[in-house]
Design an enzyme around this catalytic site. Structure first.
Site, PDB file in Angstrom:
ATOM      1  CE1 TYR A  36     -20.758   0.671  18.638  1.00  0.00           C
ATOM      2  CE2 TYR A  36     -18.751  -0.612  18.087  1.00  0.00           C
ATOM      3  CZ  TYR A  36     -19.791  -0.331  19.019  1.00  0.00           C
ATOM      4  OH  TYR A  36     -19.661  -0.467  20.182  1.00  0.00           O
ATOM      5  CE  LYS A 153     -20.845  -3.857  18.164  1.00  0.00           C
ATOM      6  NZ  LYS A 153     -20.594  -3.728  19.563  1.00  0.00           N
ATOM      7  CD  GLU A 186     -24.680  -4.278  27.518  1.00  0.00           C
ATOM      8  OE1 GLU A 186     -24.127  -5.365  26.724  1.00  0.00           O
ATOM      9  OE2 GLU A 186     -25.054  -3.448  26.985  1.00  0.00           O
ATOM     10  CG  LEU A 210     -24.706  -5.371  21.724  1.00  0.00           C
ATOM     11  CD1 LEU A 210     -25.297  -4.265  20.948  1.00  0.00           C
ATOM     12  CD2 LEU A 210     -23.200  -5.189  21.444  1.00  0.00           C
TER      13      LEU A 210
HETATM   14  N1  PDD Z   1     -18.041  -4.097  22.077  1.00  0.00           N
HETATM   15  N2  PDD Z   1     -22.066  -5.222  25.254  1.00  0.00           N
HETATM   16  C1  PDD Z   1     -21.601  -4.050  24.726  1.00  0.00           C
HETATM   17  C2  PDD Z   1     -21.925  -2.770  25.324  1.00  0.00           C
HETATM   18  C3  PDD Z   1     -20.348  -4.105  23.797  1.00  0.00           C
HETATM   19  O1  PDD Z   1     -19.977  -2.836  23.248  1.00  0.00           O
HETATM   20  C4  PDD Z   1     -19.967  -5.383  23.148  1.00  0.00           C
HETATM   21  C5  PDD Z   1     -18.964  -5.433  22.195  1.00  0.00           C
HETATM   22  C6  PDD Z   1     -20.503  -6.323  23.632  1.00  0.00           C
HETATM   23  C7  PDD Z   1     -20.107  -7.878  23.241  1.00  0.00           C
HETATM   24  O2  PDD Z   1     -20.520  -8.083  22.023  1.00  0.00           O
HETATM   25  P1  PDD Z   1     -20.018  -9.140  20.896  1.00  0.00           P
HETATM   26  O3  PDD Z   1     -19.809 -10.322  21.587  1.00  0.00           O
HETATM   27  O4  PDD Z   1     -21.011  -9.271  19.500  1.00  0.00           O
HETATM   28  O5  PDD Z   1     -18.717  -8.421  20.385  1.00  0.00           O
HETATM   29  C8  PDD Z   1     -21.545  -6.317  24.485  1.00  0.00           C
HETATM   30  C9  PDD Z   1     -17.079  -4.010  20.972  1.00  0.00           C
HETATM   31  C10 PDD Z   1     -16.225  -5.417  20.825  1.00  0.00           C
HETATM   32  C11 PDD Z   1     -16.896  -2.749  20.985  1.00  0.00           C
HETATM   33  O6  PDD Z   1     -17.474  -1.924  21.147  1.00  0.00           O
HETATM   34  O7  PDD Z   1     -15.423  -2.581  20.857  1.00  0.00           O
END
Ligand code: PDD
Length: 289
Positions: A36, A153, A186, A210
């Site tokens: 996703y 992801k 993270e 991620l």
């Molecule tokens: N979350 N690390 C994890 C585990 C995440 O789920 C996310 C994003 C990030 C940040 O990634 P990005 O900058 O590409 O949004 C880091 C999304 C927003 C979610 O699961 O809703």
């Protein structure tokens, strides 16, 4: 926004959420077998769209889902969802599962069609780069107990969900995670940055985190600006606890300042100057991605 009258995209069509149905045999439902993305959009302007689709394609390749959709197909869906659901501050959720089979069997089935789903939901307004107005985050920390493929992801998010819930139950906004060597990975739904003596640090990309699009954009914008030193390197939790500033980054938060970690103030307990500089630069440049 985000009710059953929302228009969503499923199986190649737009329809009200109340009419969107998937099979209980969908492998997304049975196994969390899918990929996703969440892409932010402000006033109908998508941020980092190409980068998000590239990461989604990497994830699909990594788990062997073949899908004939390119960035233009996805952009078309995203723009339609924005048009049908109103502009404003939106997160576009894009989801591909391996599809539905007639039996539950672990091996990848042949000749099934991936399930493609997308919808739009309201996200907070982007932070204004003002130390006195921005939302201040509190976090807790715990050992990262997720799987060893966190660079994908995946829709299998139970590990992340349980870590996020741990923070919720402790009365804070997020849970930051560290590996068995006591190094920062993270947070349950964000990447983490640490600032010490004007140096900005974040863990290097590997299977423990991620590759966040916001992380990537923040690094690129700060490097182009050139004022601050940047390091991508392993960071011990001792360093995290001694930080001057701590930030969370994600598509729906941009750069979020953390003022409390495990019940203790981060630095002087107030939002920092480096955050203000970084968020100012991010706000000015994010639409170039
Ligand atoms: N979350 N690390 C994890 C585990 C995440 O789920 C996310 C994003 C990030 C940040 O990634 P990005 O900058 O590409 O949004 C880091 C999304 C927003 C979610 O699961 O809703």
């Amino acid at each position: 926004m985000a009710d059953y009258n929302n228009i969503v995209f499923l199986h190649g069509q737009f329809m009200p959420m109340s009419e969107a149905k998937i099979s209980p045999m969908d492998r997304g439902f049975l196994f969390g077998d899918g990929i996703y993305e969440v892409v932010p959009s402000y006033d109908a302007k998508l941020v980092g769209f190409g980068l998000h689709i590239e990461r989604m394609q990497n994830g699909l390749d990594a788990i062997g889902i073949k899908l004939n959709m390119g960035v233009d197909d996805w952009r078309n869906i995203a723009q339609n969802l924005i048009e049908k659901n109103g502009k404003g501050n939106l997160g576009l959720y894009l989801h591909v599962s391996r599809g539905a089979d007639v039996k539950r069997f672990h091996a990848f089935p042949e000749n099934i069609q991936p399930t493609v789903f997308a919808y739009a939901f309201t996200i907070p307004a982007p932070p204004i780069a003002d130390k006195l107005k921005v939302k201040q985050y509190s976090v807790t920390s715990t050992e990262d107990l997720r799987w060893k493929r966190c660079q994908i992801k995946s829709t299998s998010l139970l590990g992340n969900v349980m870590h996020f819930q741990q923070g919720r139950e402790a009365g804070v906004d997020e849970t930051i995670l560290y590996n068995q060597r006591d190094e920062l990975t993270e947070a349950s739904a964000c990447n983490v940055f640490v600032v010490k003596n004007d140096v900005i640090m974040t863990p290097p990309l590997d299977n423990q985190l991620l590759p966040g699009i916001t992380r990537n954009m923040v690094l690129d914008i700060l490097r182009k600006d050139g004022t601050l030193h940047i390091q991508e390197r392993p960071i011990s939790m001792t360093e995290v606890h001694a930080a001057d500033e701590l930030w969370l980054t994600s598509s729906s938060k941009e750069i979020a300042p953390v003022v409390e970690l495990d019940g203790q103030p981060v630095g002087n307990g107030r939002v920092g100057d480096i955050w203000q500089l970084a968020q100012t630069l991010y706000s000015a440049n994010k639409h170039n991605y």
